[in-house]
Scaffold this motif. Structure first.
Motif, short mmCIF file in Angstrom:
data_model
loop_
_atom_site.label_atom_id
_atom_site.label_comp_id
_atom_site.label_asym_id
_atom_site.label_seq_id
_atom_site.Cartn_x
_atom_site.Cartn_y
_atom_site.Cartn_z
N THR A 135 -4.77 5.06 10.55
CA THR A 135 -4.67 3.59 10.39
C THR A 135 -3.29 3.10 9.98
O THR A 135 -2.97 1.95 10.22
CB THR A 135 -5.66 3.09 9.30
N ASN A 136 -2.51 3.88 9.33
CA ASN A 136 -1.22 3.45 8.78
C ASN A 136 -1.32 2.13 8.00
O ASN A 136 -0.86 1.07 8.46
CB ASN A 136 -0.15 3.34 9.87
N VAL A 137 -1.90 2.19 6.83
CA VAL A 137 -2.03 1.03 5.94
C VAL A 137 -0.63 0.50 5.60
O VAL A 137 0.28 1.26 5.28
CB VAL A 137 -2.77 1.44 4.64
N LEU A 138 -0.47 -0.83 5.68
CA LEU A 138 0.84 -1.46 5.43
C LEU A 138 0.88 -2.06 4.02
O LEU A 138 -0.18 -2.34 3.43
CB LEU A 138 1.10 -2.54 6.47
N PRO A 139 2.09 -2.29 3.49
CA PRO A 139 2.22 -2.71 2.09
C PRO A 139 1.50 -4.01 1.73
O PRO A 139 1.00 -4.15 0.62
CB PRO A 139 3.74 -2.89 1.91
N GLY A 181 -7.36 -7.67 13.38
CA GLY A 181 -6.36 -6.61 13.17
C GLY A 181 -6.86 -5.58 12.17
O GLY A 181 -6.12 -4.67 11.79
N GLY A 182 -8.11 -5.71 11.76
CA GLY A 182 -8.67 -4.80 10.76
C GLY A 182 -9.15 -3.48 11.37
O GLY A 182 -9.42 -3.40 12.57
N ARG A 183 -9.21 -2.45 10.52
CA ARG A 183 -9.67 -1.13 10.97
C ARG A 183 -10.74 -0.63 10.00
O ARG A 183 -10.57 -0.74 8.78
CB ARG A 183 -8.51 -0.11 10.97
N SER A 237 -6.12 15.74 2.27
CA SER A 237 -5.71 15.79 3.69
C SER A 237 -6.53 14.81 4.51
O SER A 237 -6.01 14.14 5.41
CB SER A 237 -5.83 17.20 4.24
N THR A 238 -7.83 14.71 4.21
CA THR A 238 -8.68 13.74 4.92
C THR A 238 -8.20 12.32 4.61
O THR A 238 -8.07 11.48 5.51
CB THR A 238 -10.16 13.90 4.47
N ALA A 239 -7.95 12.06 3.33
CA ALA A 239 -7.50 10.72 2.93
C ALA A 239 -6.15 10.40 3.58
O ALA A 239 -5.93 9.28 4.08
CB ALA A 239 -7.39 10.65 1.41
N PHE A 240 -5.25 11.38 3.59
CA PHE A 240 -3.92 11.15 4.19
C PHE A 240 -4.07 10.86 5.68
O PHE A 240 -3.45 9.94 6.21
CB PHE A 240 -3.03 12.39 3.97
N TYR A 241 -4.91 11.66 6.34
CA TYR A 241 -5.13 11.43 7.78
C TYR A 241 -5.69 10.01 7.99
O TYR A 241 -5.26 9.28 8.89
CB TYR A 241 -6.09 12.49 8.35
N ALA A 242 -6.66 9.63 7.13
CA ALA A 242 -7.34 8.33 7.31
C ALA A 242 -6.38 7.15 7.09
O ALA A 242 -6.41 6.19 7.86
CB ALA A 242 -8.52 8.24 6.37
#
Ligand SMILES: NC(=O)c1ccc[n+]([C@@H]2O[C@H](COP(=O)([O-])OP(=O)(O)OC[C@H]3O[C@@H](n4cnc5c(N)ncnc54)[C@H](OP(=O)(O)O)[C@@H]3O)[C@@H](O)[C@H]2O)c1
Length: 334
Positions: A136-140, A227-229, A126-131
């Motif tokens: 951040t919504n990592v893109l492909p 644009g990095g997080r 859940s922590t990883a999913f939230y992160a």
């Protein structure tokens, strides 16, 4: 019925005591769960050592998650009933044969779900999913850096970022962990006891996930693309600080930042604490838990269970976690 109380800060042998407990009535918005297994997280080690500021005063029961069966139901609960097999995000209290928890932090799981894999979903996945999907919504097409990647949250981040088709750098502290990272599909595993990741990585990182803190955090920020997080969600390195001076020195190693620099460089720093999410955004916690449960049911993720110990071996489990011997999820069965 028993629970494992944290009675003193120190080594596992002096810290933990088994005590008898009663099955209490849940509040109106809570359920009471008879526990089959309890999860162990690195934060429990930090709490045992007396360095975790969220930990309630001693004696207390620590532990962030439990899998079990609903036994008692508060009068306002609508989605759960007696007999349901569930996963509970416990916010302390997890090392126990009986827990009460708000309905919003308890999710139904299938009868066939492996208990260790289920435990991995509450805090670590859940922590990883939230992160990586909420904060951040990592893109492909993006490149990510995951520190302590062989651990519980680390493994979860690898699997979730792979689902997103990101390119992955992962660090870990031994050759056997590097082998594990390769098997998990990390594109560039780095042994940070042998190489400095900030020198090995020659390209900008779009999203860095840091659970170590101190100098590691500052070096990760320097690698960030425009644009990095950078997601900071832990400070495991700080457990190496033996006195107030080394603590202050390591604290300073995080670096000093000004908001204007984030705007000018279009870079972001994001702090994550799932306890605060559970307290202030219970629907978001529920969304994260239900999302990873669905991903496991669909066969899209596969939590690695490093070891399930008998409850009486809590001492060994804590020692293994502290000595960095574990990979993936560990827990105890009652
Ligand atoms: N903010 C939140 O809401 C949240 C939620 C869950 C977890 N966390 C944090 O995420 C991190 C991972 O948690 P986890 O439960 O999945 O643990 P874990 O990663 O399974 O275990 C911790 C790992 O951290 C690495 N490590 C680095 N420095 C260490 C040190 N000084 N002492 C011990 N280990 C060290 C070790 O891996 P190597 O051998 O590869 O160095 C160790 O195996 C922890 O820092 C935890 O506090 C935060």
């Amino acid at each position: 019925m028993q629970a494992i109380y944290l009675v003193k800060n120190g080594t596992p042998k002096v810290a933990f005591e088994f005590r008898d407990i009663q099955m209490t009535e849940p509040k109106d918005d809570e359920v009471g769960v008879i526990v089959e297994a309890s999860g162990i997280n690195f934060a429990d080690v930090v709490a045992r050592m007396g360095n975790y500021q969220d930990c309630p005063p001693l004696p207390t029961i620590i532990g962030y998650e439990a899998v079990g069966r609903v036994e008692k139901v508060g009068k306002n609960v609508t989605t759960l009933k007696k007999g349901d097999r569930v996963l509970a995000f416990t916010r302390f209290g997890g090392y126990s044969q009986y827990v009460t928890q708000q309905e919003s932090a308890v999710a139904k799981i299938s009868e066939t779900m492996d208990v260790g894999k289920a435990l991995a979903l509450a805090t670590q996945y859940s922590t990883a999913f939230y992160a990586c999907s909420v904060a951040t919504n990592v893109l492909p097409h993006e490149t990510v850096l995951i520190h302590a990647a062989a651990g519980g949250v680390g493994t979860a981040l690898i699997q979730l970022c792979k689902l997103k088709h990101a390119k992955i750098y992962g660090t870990a502290g031994s050759e056997s962990k590097l082998e594990y990272l390769r098997k998990q599909g990390v594109d560039f595993p780095i042994n940070y006891t042998k190489e400095d990741f900030s020198e090995v990585i020659k390209e900008p990182i779009d999203v860095a996930f840091d659970s170590l803190g101190a100098a590691n955090f500052r070096k990760s920020y320097k690698l960030l693309n425009r644009g990095g997080r950078l997601v900071g969600y832990g400070a495991a390195a700080m457990t190496d600080a033996t006195n107030i001076f080394t603590k202050a020195k390591m604290g300073a190693q995080f670096g000093i930042y000004h908001p204007a620099q984030f705007i000018m460089e279009s870079r972001a720093m994001i702090g994550v604490n799932m306890l605060r999410i559970a307290d202030y955004k219970p629907d978001t916690l529920k969304y994260c838990m239900e999302s990873v449960i669905t991903l496991l049911d669909e066969g899209k993720i596969d939590p690695h269970v490093g070891n399930m110990y008998a409850a009486k071996d809590i001492y060994q489990a804590h020692e293994d976690m502290e000595k960095r011997k574990t990979m993936g999820k560990i827990g105890i069965t009652w």
